[in-house]
Design a protein around this motif. Structure first.
Motif, PDB file in Angstrom:
ATOM      1  N   GLY A   1       0.816  -1.207   0.000  1.00  0.00           N
ATOM      2  CA  GLY A   1       0.000   0.000   0.000  1.00  0.00           C
ATOM      3  C   GLY A   1       0.845   1.249   0.000  1.00  0.00           C
ATOM      4  O   GLY A   1       2.069   1.208   0.165  1.00  0.00           O
ATOM      5  N   GLU A   2       0.164   2.377  -0.209  1.00  0.00           N
ATOM      6  CA  GLU A   2       0.822   3.681  -0.216  1.00  0.00           C
ATOM      7  C   GLU A   2      -0.081   4.679   0.499  1.00  0.00           C
ATOM      8  O   GLU A   2      -1.232   4.858   0.117  1.00  0.00           O
ATOM      9  CB  GLU A   2       1.084   4.133  -1.647  1.00  0.00           C
ATOM     10  N   ALA A   3       0.438   5.313   1.538  1.00  0.00           N
ATOM     11  CA  ALA A   3      -0.314   6.302   2.306  1.00  0.00           C
ATOM     12  C   ALA A   3       0.280   7.682   2.109  1.00  0.00           C
ATOM     13  O   ALA A   3       1.427   7.825   1.665  1.00  0.00           O
ATOM     14  CB  ALA A   3      -0.315   5.937   3.789  1.00  0.00           C
ATOM     15  N   ALA A   4      -0.504   8.702   2.445  1.00  0.00           N
ATOM     16  CA  ALA A   4      -0.020  10.077   2.315  1.00  0.00           C
ATOM     17  C   ALA A   4      -0.752  10.978   3.292  1.00  0.00           C
ATOM     18  O   ALA A   4      -1.942  10.778   3.567  1.00  0.00           O
ATOM     19  CB  ALA A   4      -0.220  10.590   0.890  1.00  0.00           C
ATOM     20  N   VAL A   5      -0.039  11.950   3.814  1.00  0.00           N
ATOM     21  CA  VAL A   5      -0.656  13.060   4.541  1.00  0.00           C
ATOM     22  C   VAL A   5      -0.385  14.312   3.698  1.00  0.00           C
ATOM     23  O   VAL A   5       0.697  14.446   3.114  1.00  0.00           O
ATOM     24  CB  VAL A   5      -0.098  13.216   5.967  1.00  0.00           C
ATOM     25  N   PHE A   6      -1.361  15.203   3.613  1.00  0.00           N
ATOM     26  CA  PHE A   6      -1.240  16.287   2.645  1.00  0.00           C
ATOM     27  C   PHE A   6      -1.882  17.568   3.148  1.00  0.00           C
ATOM     28  O   PHE A   6      -2.718  17.576   4.068  1.00  0.00           O
ATOM     29  CB  PHE A   6      -1.894  15.882   1.325  1.00  0.00           C
ATOM     30  N   ALA A   7      -1.493  18.658   2.489  1.00  0.00           N
ATOM     31  CA  ALA A   7      -2.134  19.963   2.689  1.00  0.00           C
ATOM     32  C   ALA A   7      -2.241  20.622   1.326  1.00  0.00           C
ATOM     33  O   ALA A   7      -1.261  20.654   0.569  1.00  0.00           O
ATOM     34  CB  ALA A   7      -1.319  20.831   3.635  1.00  0.00           C
TER      35      ALA A   7
END
Length: 206
Positions: A59-65
């Motif tokens: 899997g691939e996760a991300a936190v973003f703005a």
């Protein structure tokens, strides 16, 4: 004190017949992308996860703005994300930063948009990666539009390629959007991830 608007929580889930990113296939089958964020005026802050088909991770996760604004009729957006692989198997470069920006404009039913995504050190074996994409959209009705895009990716430690996609999206219910899109690249001979394919996707928003 800053007079900020109250944060509004949002959640959406995308289900696609094939996971795609920057014109390339990410999965050999269905991809699920749950995403949650807080909308604070023109700013979004949140995170997401998606399954991928890879020898190094599941899997691939991300936190973003992200931030968006309309200036002189142009729709501008900027974004930053920290991406990391999940269920990592073996040694790999499993995290990266990614920065994005876009400019769009509407002329009645016709619109156009150009975007760029930059990573100083991409996931896996690739290092610097820059992906440009742009193209027109046409509103067929209040709920349906067609679109086409041409993109190009330049990478260190990975193949450069030119990509193409075109399709149709329609809002079938207040919170449900369906999309059909065809993807291809100019380097289909390299690997199955680069080959042409039709993808169906559904987005449910809350």
């Amino acid at each position: 004190m800053f007079d900020l608007p109250p944060p509004e929580p949002h959640f959406e889930i995308v289900v696609a017949s094939r996971g795609m990113s920057k014109g390339l296939a990410q999965t050999e089958g269905v991809q699920f992308v749950p995403k949650g964020f807080l909308q604070i005026g023109a700013v979004q802050i949140g995170g997401q996860w998606k399954n991928v088909t890879s020898t190094t991770a599941a899997g691939e996760a991300a936190v973003f703005a992200n931030a968006s604004r309309t200036v002189g009729g142009f729709q501008l957006s900027l974004g930053a994300a920290y991406k990391f692989q999940t269920a990592v198997r073996g040694p790999t470069d499993s995290d990266s930063f990614e920065f994005s920006g876009s400019v769009g404009r509407k002329f009645g039913k016709l619109g156009t948009k150009v975007s760029v995504i930059y990573s100083p050190n991409d996931l896996g074996s690739a290092r610097r990666s820059v992906y440009f994409e742009g193209g027109p959209t046409l509103d067929l009705s209040k709920t349906t539009r067609i679109f086409a895009n041409v993109g190009h990716r330049d990478r260190i430690g990975g193949f450069d390629y030119t990509s193409f996609n075109a399709g149709l999206s329609t809002v079938v219910a207040k919170r449900l959007t369906l999309e059909a899109r065809y993807y291809d690249t100019a380097r289909s001979h390299l690997d199955k991830a680069y080959r042409g394919r039709a993808v169906l996707a559904a987005r449910l928003s809350f």
